[in-house]
Design a protein around this motif. Structure first.
Motif, PDB file in Angstrom:
ATOM      1  N   GLY A   1     118.449 209.301  -7.931  1.00  0.00           N
ATOM      2  CA  GLY A   1     117.631 208.206  -7.494  1.00  0.00           C
ATOM      3  C   GLY A   1     116.701 207.889  -8.905  1.00  0.00           C
ATOM      4  O   GLY A   1     115.976 207.010  -9.185  1.00  0.00           O
ATOM      5  N   ILE A   2     117.526 208.288 -10.025  1.00  0.00           N
ATOM      6  CA  ILE A   2     117.106 207.611 -11.600  1.00  0.00           C
ATOM      7  C   ILE A   2     118.267 207.186 -12.225  1.00  0.00           C
ATOM      8  O   ILE A   2     119.273 207.873 -12.461  1.00  0.00           O
ATOM      9  N   SER A   3     118.122 206.086 -12.937  1.00  0.00           N
ATOM     10  CA  SER A   3     118.944 205.649 -13.784  1.00  0.00           C
ATOM     11  C   SER A   3     118.044 205.315 -15.091  1.00  0.00           C
ATOM     12  O   SER A   3     117.303 205.056 -15.315  1.00  0.00           O
ATOM     13  N   ALA A   4     119.251 205.596 -16.205  1.00  0.00           N
ATOM     14  CA  ALA A   4     118.478 205.373 -17.628  1.00  0.00           C
ATOM     15  C   ALA A   4     119.385 204.451 -18.579  1.00  0.00           C
ATOM     16  O   ALA A   4     120.670 204.480 -18.440  1.00  0.00           O
ATOM     17  N   PHE A   5     118.730 203.983 -18.962  1.00  0.00           N
ATOM     18  CA  PHE A   5     119.485 202.800 -20.151  1.00  0.00           C
ATOM     19  C   PHE A   5     118.508 202.904 -21.687  1.00  0.00           C
ATOM     20  O   PHE A   5     117.392 203.141 -21.635  1.00  0.00           O
ATOM     21  N   VAL A   6     119.384 202.721 -22.678  1.00  0.00           N
ATOM     22  CA  VAL A   6     118.808 202.395 -23.952  1.00  0.00           C
ATOM     23  C   VAL A   6     118.665 201.017 -24.466  1.00  0.00           C
ATOM     24  O   VAL A   6     119.526 200.064 -23.942  1.00  0.00           O
ATOM     25  N   PHE A   7     117.681 200.652 -24.890  1.00  0.00           N
ATOM     26  CA  PHE A   7     117.442 199.302 -25.302  1.00  0.00           C
ATOM     27  C   PHE A   7     116.872 199.211 -26.979  1.00  0.00           C
ATOM     28  O   PHE A   7     116.396 200.368 -27.298  1.00  0.00           O
ATOM     29  N   GLY A   8     116.827 198.093 -27.362  1.00  0.00           N
ATOM     30  CA  GLY A   8     115.985 198.048 -28.626  1.00  0.00           C
ATOM     31  C   GLY A   8     116.803 198.717 -29.926  1.00  0.00           C
ATOM     32  O   GLY A   8     117.982 198.377 -29.903  1.00  0.00           O
ATOM     33  N   SER A   9     116.009 199.062 -30.807  1.00  0.00           N
ATOM     34  CA  SER A   9     116.819 199.128 -32.072  1.00  0.00           C
ATOM     35  C   SER A   9     117.952 200.142 -32.094  1.00  0.00           C
ATOM     36  O   SER A   9     118.746 200.236 -32.881  1.00  0.00           O
TER      37      SER A   9
ATOM     38  N   ASP B   1     114.078 203.803 -27.479  1.00  0.00           N
ATOM     39  CA  ASP B   1     113.522 203.133 -26.181  1.00  0.00           C
ATOM     40  C   ASP B   1     114.308 203.545 -25.230  1.00  0.00           C
ATOM     41  O   ASP B   1     115.508 202.973 -25.151  1.00  0.00           O
ATOM     42  N   VAL B   2     113.619 203.933 -24.132  1.00  0.00           N
ATOM     43  CA  VAL B   2     114.497 204.234 -22.923  1.00  0.00           C
ATOM     44  C   VAL B   2     114.023 203.650 -21.689  1.00  0.00           C
ATOM     45  O   VAL B   2     112.918 204.017 -21.250  1.00  0.00           O
TER      46      VAL B   2
END
Lengths: 137, 110
Positions: free
Chosen positions: B8-16, B28-29
Motif C-alpha cells: 500500500g505504500i510506494s516511495a520515490f526520491v526527488f530533488g537534489s 527528499d522522499v
C-alpha cells in the motif's frame, strides 16, 4: 493521535527565526508566543482574533500532514509551510478548511494575518484571480 | 515501475539527491499510499521506522512528502519532480547489500 510518536515536522531553527522576524515586523501582530518549538500563538491588533499557527516544513503539505498537526496540537487555525517554494494539495487545503484550519505557505500566511478571519484569505494575482499553491497549478 | 516498501505504500526520491546523489545534503522522499489500506491518520506511524532506516542507510536527513494516491495523481507530483523509485536510488547509491534494513526487504513490485 496519528501514532505513539510525534511526527518530525523538519522545522529548522532558521525556519523558526524567519517566522519570528516576519511576525515581529508585521503590522497586524501585537505580540506572539512560541511554544513546543513550532506553535505560534499570535495576538493581533485592532480586535482581530487570535491566530494559532503551526509551522511545518513540507515541500508539499498533504492530507496526512493536516491530520497529523490537528492530532498533535490543539486549537490550531493555521498550518504554515516556511517558504513560498512549498505548496499543498487540494485535499489538504479542503480538509483543513472543513476543520476550520487554513493551510498556507509563508507569504500567504503573512497576507492572511490582515484578515479578520484568516481562513477566508486567498492570494490574488494582478487580475484579481485567486492564486493557490496547489502543485498542479 | 513502482516499488512498494510495504503493502500500500510506494516511495520515490526527488530533488537534489536525484540530480547529484553524491553531494546531496538531504534526501527528499515522496511516499504515496493507498488510504483504503492505510488511513491518513496512521500513515506517519507506519512510515516512522522506514524514515529512520532510510536516514541511517543514506546518512542523510530525510524530508518526507506523504500523499495519497489521489493527491499524487491530482498534483502530478511524480512527473513534475522527476522522482525515481527509492529502491533503485538506494541500490545505486548505498552499500545496500550489507546494510539493507529488514523493513525494506519485503518489497513488492506493483
Amino acid at each position: 493521535m496519528a501514532s505513539d510518536k510525534q511526527i518530525n515536522w523538519d522545522v529548522s531553527y532558521s525556519h523558526i527565526r524567519f517566522m519570528e522576524k516576519a511576525l515581529v515586523g508585521h503590522k497586524c501582530v501585537a505580540s506572539f508566543k512560541r511554544t513546543r518549538d513550532i506553535r505560534f500563538s499570535i495576538e493581533r491588533t485592532d480586535d482581530r482574533s487570535r491566530v494559532i499557527a503551526v509551522l511545518i516544513n513540507r515541500y508539499t503539505i498533504g492530507l496526512a500532514d493536516v491530520i497529523g498537526v490537528l492530532a498533535e496540537f490543539r486549537n490550531v487555525n493555521c498550518i504554515v509551510a516556511p517558504g513560498d517554494w512549498c505548496g499543498y494539495t487540494r485535499e489538504a487545503k479542503d480538509y483543513g478548511a472543513q476543520q476550520g484550519v487554513a493551510v498556507f505557505h509563508a507569504s500567504e500566511f503573512l497576507g492572511a494575518l490582515w484578515k479578520d478571519d484568516p481562513l477566508t484569505y486567498v492570494k490574488i494575482d494582478l487580475k484579481g484571480r485567486p492564486m493557490y499553491a496547489y502543485r498542479s497549478d | 515501475m513502482r516499488i512498494a516498501l510495504t503493502e500500500g505504500i510506494s516511495a520515490f526520491v526527488f530533488g537534489s539527491a536525484v540530480r547529484d546523489r553524491r553531494s546531496a545534503r538531504d534526501l527528499d522522499v515522496l511516499f504515496v499510499y493507498d488510504p483504503t489500506r492505510i488511513a491518513p491518520a496512521m500513515i506517519y506511524g507506519v512510515l516512522g521506522p522506514t524514515i529512520s532506516q532510510l536516514s541511517e542507510l543514506s546518512g542523510l536527513p530525510v524530508h518526507p512528502v506523504v500523499l495519497t494516491i489521489a493527491e499524487e495523481h491530482a498534483d502530478a507530483f511524480l512527473n513534475r519532480s522527476r522522482a525515481i523509485p527509492l529502491i533503485g536510488w538506494l541500490a545505486e547509491t548505498t552499500d545496500h547489500t550489507l546494510r539493507w534494513p529488514a523493513g525494506l526487504r519485503s518489497n513488492a513490485i506493483i
